[in-house]
Scaffold this motif. Sequence first.
Motif, PDB file in Angstrom:
ATOM      1  N   ASP A   1       3.827   3.694 -11.591  1.00 39.16           N
ATOM      2  CA  ASP A   1       4.191   3.821 -10.177  1.00 39.16           C
ATOM      3  C   ASP A   1       3.191   3.096  -9.284  1.00 39.16           C
ATOM      4  OD1 ASP A   1       6.384   5.326 -10.932  1.00 39.16           O
ATOM      5  OD2 ASP A   1       5.462   7.258 -10.394  1.00 39.16           O
ATOM      6  N   MET A   2       1.899   3.283  -9.549  1.00 39.57           N
ATOM      7  CA  MET A   2       0.864   2.620  -8.751  1.00 39.57           C
ATOM      8  C   MET A   2       0.967   1.100  -8.924  1.00 39.57           C
ATOM      9  SD  MET A   2      -3.308   2.877  -8.878  1.00 39.57           S
ATOM     10  CE  MET A   2      -3.420   4.585  -8.385  1.00 39.57           C
TER      11      MET A   2
ATOM     12  N   ASN B   1       3.639  -0.644  -9.643  1.00 41.44           N
ATOM     13  CA  ASN B   1       4.816  -1.113  -8.907  1.00 41.44           C
ATOM     14  C   ASN B   1       4.567  -1.154  -7.405  1.00 41.44           C
ATOM     15  OD1 ASN B   1       6.440  -1.657 -11.146  1.00 41.44           O
ATOM     16  ND2 ASN B   1       7.143   0.466 -11.267  1.00 41.44           N
ATOM     17  N   ASP B   2       3.830  -0.170  -6.883  1.00 49.64           N
ATOM     18  CA  ASP B   2       3.495  -0.165  -5.452  1.00 49.64           C
ATOM     19  C   ASP B   2       2.612  -1.364  -5.105  1.00 49.64           C
ATOM     20  OD1 ASP B   2       4.933   2.179  -5.164  1.00 49.64           O
ATOM     21  OD2 ASP B   2       3.158   3.478  -5.100  1.00 49.64           O
TER      22      ASP B   2
ATOM     23  N   LYS C   1       4.638  -4.603  -5.265  1.00 49.20           N
ATOM     24  CA  LYS C   1       5.471  -4.761  -4.065  1.00 49.20           C
ATOM     25  C   LYS C   1       4.628  -5.257  -2.889  1.00 49.20           C
ATOM     26  CE  LYS C   1       8.753  -2.294  -1.077  1.00 49.20           C
ATOM     27  NZ  LYS C   1       8.648  -3.309  -0.087  1.00 49.20           N
ATOM     28  N   LEU C   2       3.413  -4.733  -2.738  1.00 48.67           N
ATOM     29  CA  LEU C   2       2.532  -5.192  -1.655  1.00 48.67           C
ATOM     30  C   LEU C   2       2.205  -6.683  -1.805  1.00 48.67           C
ATOM     31  CD1 LEU C   2       0.034  -2.214  -1.292  1.00 48.67           C
ATOM     32  CD2 LEU C   2       1.812  -2.902   0.324  1.00 48.67           C
TER      33      LEU C   2
ATOM     34  N   SER D   1      -5.366   7.123  -2.740  1.00 48.33           N
ATOM     35  CA  SER D   1      -4.175   6.459  -2.204  1.00 48.33           C
ATOM     36  C   SER D   1      -4.464   4.957  -2.098  1.00 48.33           C
ATOM     37  CB  SER D   1      -3.806   7.038  -0.840  1.00 48.33           C
ATOM     38  OG  SER D   1      -4.874   6.835   0.060  1.00 48.33           O
ATOM     39  N   ILE D   2      -3.414   4.182  -2.097  1.00 48.27           N
ATOM     40  CA  ILE D   2      -3.546   2.734  -1.951  1.00 48.27           C
ATOM     41  C   ILE D   2      -3.683   2.429  -0.465  1.00 48.27           C
ATOM     42  CG2 ILE D   2      -2.379   0.509  -2.238  1.00 48.27           C
ATOM     43  CD1 ILE D   2      -0.892   1.788  -4.642  1.00 48.27           C
TER      44      ILE D   2
ATOM     45  N   ASP E   1      -2.657   0.476   1.909  1.00 52.07           N
ATOM     46  CA  ASP E   1      -1.595  -0.528   2.002  1.00 52.07           C
ATOM     47  C   ASP E   1      -1.917  -1.705   2.920  1.00 52.07           C
ATOM     48  OD1 ASP E   1      -0.207   1.137   0.315  1.00 52.07           O
ATOM     49  OD2 ASP E   1       1.331   1.695   1.765  1.00 52.07           O
TER      50      ASP E   1
ATOM     51  N   LYS F   1      -2.504  -5.550   1.751  1.00 49.85           N
ATOM     52  CA  LYS F   1      -1.617  -6.648   2.159  1.00 49.85           C
ATOM     53  C   LYS F   1      -2.428  -7.793   2.749  1.00 49.85           C
ATOM     54  CE  LYS F   1       2.465  -5.819   4.024  1.00 49.85           C
ATOM     55  NZ  LYS F   1       3.554  -5.223   4.828  1.00 49.85           N
TER      56      LYS F   1
END
Length: 110
Positions: A18-19, A21-22, A25-26, A94-95, A97, A101
């Motif tokens: 999951d991490m 994939n997150d 996506k970023l 947590s990432i 985000d 990016k």
Amino acid sequence: MNEQIREYIDKYPSEIIDMFNDLRKLIFDSVSVEPEEILWAKLPSYYVGESFVRLIPFKDHINVEAQAINQHKQELTDYKITPKGMMQIYLKQSIPDEIMKQIFAETLKR
């Protein structure tokens, strides 16, 4: 997702997948061209031209290798940055985000 990368990442726990994939996506959201996604030296890698980002999964964290990480150390004090400039994101964290990016965009700019 590149089939080799999918097979590689599928051997990790679901939280790491999951991490991953997150973060993936970023990477794709941070650049205007689609990065080339390849398994380089058995490491999931994302290239735009000569520039690259690598996501290196472990059982309890993911190492992010991106050239721009060192320029953002002051914003990443909650995360371990290795002597080689890789950022470690553990499952309990947590990432960040928006910072990620920015790091991905700066690293993968042409």
